[in-house]
Design an enzyme around this catalytic site. Structure first.
Site, PDB file in Angstrom:
ATOM      1  N   HIS A 211     -50.594 -22.215 -24.663  1.00  0.00           N
ATOM      2  CA  HIS A 211     -51.817 -22.058 -23.886  1.00  0.00           C
ATOM      3  C   HIS A 211     -52.655 -20.952 -24.516  1.00  0.00           C
ATOM      4  CE1 HIS A 211     -54.025 -21.080 -19.908  1.00  0.00           C
ATOM      5  NE2 HIS A 211     -54.644 -22.038 -20.581  1.00  0.00           N
ATOM      6  N   ASP A 212     -53.903 -21.252 -24.821  1.00  0.00           N
ATOM      7  CA  ASP A 212     -54.732 -20.285 -25.544  1.00  0.00           C
ATOM      8  C   ASP A 212     -54.904 -18.977 -24.782  1.00  0.00           C
ATOM      9  OD1 ASP A 212     -56.430 -21.418 -23.617  1.00  0.00           O
ATOM     10  OD2 ASP A 212     -57.848 -22.227 -25.076  1.00  0.00           O
TER      11      ASP A 212
END
Length: 489
Positions: free
Chosen positions: A236-237
């Site tokens: 997840h960024d």
């Protein structure tokens, strides 16, 4: 720590993706962009899909460009946005490509899921904020419309997991991206099986969960370098971005600022309580066993969509020009709530904002600079609102707010944020997501020993800019008006 290691970080956002070479040498990290490419959804028969095969092609290109110029990487990692996923058949064929979270098929699905499971029960089990983009809503919609697709599925992989599978052949769900689904119990860091059962979602389609910093295996032989480790960074960024917050101790809040702004604090354990539900805060997975206690804010999306409209008349109009015009515009000409649901994905963002202003008894900004300033001021006031809620929930004051990500390049917004929150803002690094990606690779491969060491390297490697509050009384008055807005229906 060895003297010289260069990692390949693939960082995919909702508008573009990059392949970044991250060189770690003598306690310093340096970045160089290897490849940049567009990432825009494709609308087919009324549904917005992500071009997953096009993204895979661009990642292959980025790897080849890295190899041609630098040889073998010390590791490879991939981060993407959360919530969206692909469904694979048992043989690996793609049954359902990832649908964009902004697609209108998700409209009304929060209420549908709440009616099936109960609002308090879902939050108590997952601690995740309610948003129609969440995977739980997307899956409930599939179960409602086309349950045969779920019955035929062999596995569900979030976008980062799906791309990692193509690279190494291992089907896993990395924890930080899985936690965006609103189907993970943050206490056990495993699936909330009872919610899946009651929604009619097959438990067996969810593969093994791995923690950020795990080595998934070597790149597949087809990539020509089967001794290169593929690391499950924070897929997840936002998880990768928060890993790159250059902070010391725990006296800080943070904002990951880009298309979305995600604001909150890093905790050692989840915080799930009724008031967290009332303020719609989320407990999502962080690196090194942490929890990201945060809340989504609209971010720069409204400005990005306005620019897309303005660029139809003036293709040369860039964000530097827009920001300059905003700095020259009249302050507080109109006050908006950037989190108004009507701004999620309207066909014409400037028209949507103008309509909002009229319906709230305000005169709509007429110029590009006026509209841009209204958006930036509104975003800064959303930061203040969420900071107030965060401090109430945590029972403490944060004297410093770290803001990381591409949005920190907009120094006008950074100053507005300091003014609105009446807090010191530490802005940078800009490339936080790629940096966090690379540092998790370095930890996984033994080049860096801990998250604390990684953050020291980041502090020593990248310039940070400090913004102190200005015009506090004027901003406080505007914030009071912001809180009194009656949003249009």
């Amino acid at each position: 720590m060895s003297d010289n290691s260069t990692y390949l970080a693939f960082d995919l956002g909702a508008e573009s993706g990059r392949a970044i070479a991250a060189r770690l040498s003598d306690g310093r990290l340096s970045l160089e962009e290897v490849h940049r490419f567009a990432n825009l959804p494709i609308t087919l028969q009324g549904t917005m899909y992500w071009d997953i095969y096009g993204l895979l092609r661009e990642l292959r290109t980025g790897l080849k460009m890295f190899n041609d110029s630098r040889g073998r990487p010390a590791g490879v990692g991939i981060d993407t946005w959360g919530v969206d996923f692909g469904l694979l058949a048992a043989d690996g064929s793609l049954l359902a490509p990832p649908v964009c979270y902004r697609d209108h098929r998700n409209d009304g699905m929060v209420e549908h899921v709440q009616s099936l499971l109960g609002t308090e029960r879902i939050y108590d089990r997952t601690g995740v904020q309610f948003m129609q983009i969440n995977s739980i809503c997307q899956l409930a919609g599939i179960q409602k419309r086309t349950p045969e697709v779920l019955r035929a599925a062999g596995s569900l992989l979030f976008v980062g997991d799906l791309l990692a599978w193509y690279f190494c052949g291992r089907r896993v769900n990395e924890y930080t991206i899985a936690s965006t689904s609103q189907l993970i119990d943050p206490r056990t860091r495993d699936w909330a099986d009872d919610l899946l059962k009651d929604l009619g979602i097959p438990r067996e389609i969810f593969p093994e969960i791995v923690q950020p910093g795990s080595i998934l295996g070597p790149l597949s032989a087809e990539f020509g370098q089967n001794d290169v480790p593929l690391v499950a960074v924070a897929h997840h960024d936002t998880g990768s971005a928060v890993a790159a917050v250059p902070a010391e101790g725990d006296d800080w809040a943070c904002i990951s600022c880009g298309t979305w702004s995600i604001m909150g604090a890093e905790l050692k354990s989840p915080k799930i309580e009724p008031k967290g539900l009332a303020y719609n805060f989320t407990n999502e997975g962080g690196v090194a066993g942490t929890t990201r206690f945060m809340k989504n804010i609209a971010g720069l999306w409204p400005l990005q969509r306005c620019r897309a409209v303005w660029a139809e008349k003036d293709p040369a109009l860039d964000y530097t020009q827009i920001t300059r015009m905003a700095s020259e515009a009249k302050p507080f000409a109109a006050i908006i709530d950037v989190d108004f649901p009507g701004f999620l994905n309207p066909p014409d963002m400037p028209a949507a904002i103008a309509d909002y202003c009229r319906q709230t008894g305000q005169r709509a900004p007429e110029s590009v600079g006026g509209m841009a300033r209204t958006i930036l001021e509104g975003l800064a006031m959303s930061y203040r609102r969420v900071l107030d809620w965060l401090e109430e929930l945590m029972g403490r004051r944060y004297d410093k707010v770290h803001i990381v990500g591409g949005g920190t390049q907009n120094e006008l917004l950074m100053q507005f944020a300091a003014n609105a929150m009446n807090r010191t803002v530490v802005a940078g690094p800009i490339e936080a997501t790629a940096i966090g990606n690379a540092m998790m690779q370095a930890i996984a491969t033994g080049q860096v020993t801990s998250l604390a060491e990684a953050r020291k390297i980041i502090r020593d490697s990248f310039p940070l800019k400090i913004f102190e509050p200005q015009d506090v009384a004027q901003w406080q008055k505007a914030f009071q008006q912001h809180g009194q807005l009656s949003a249009p229906q």
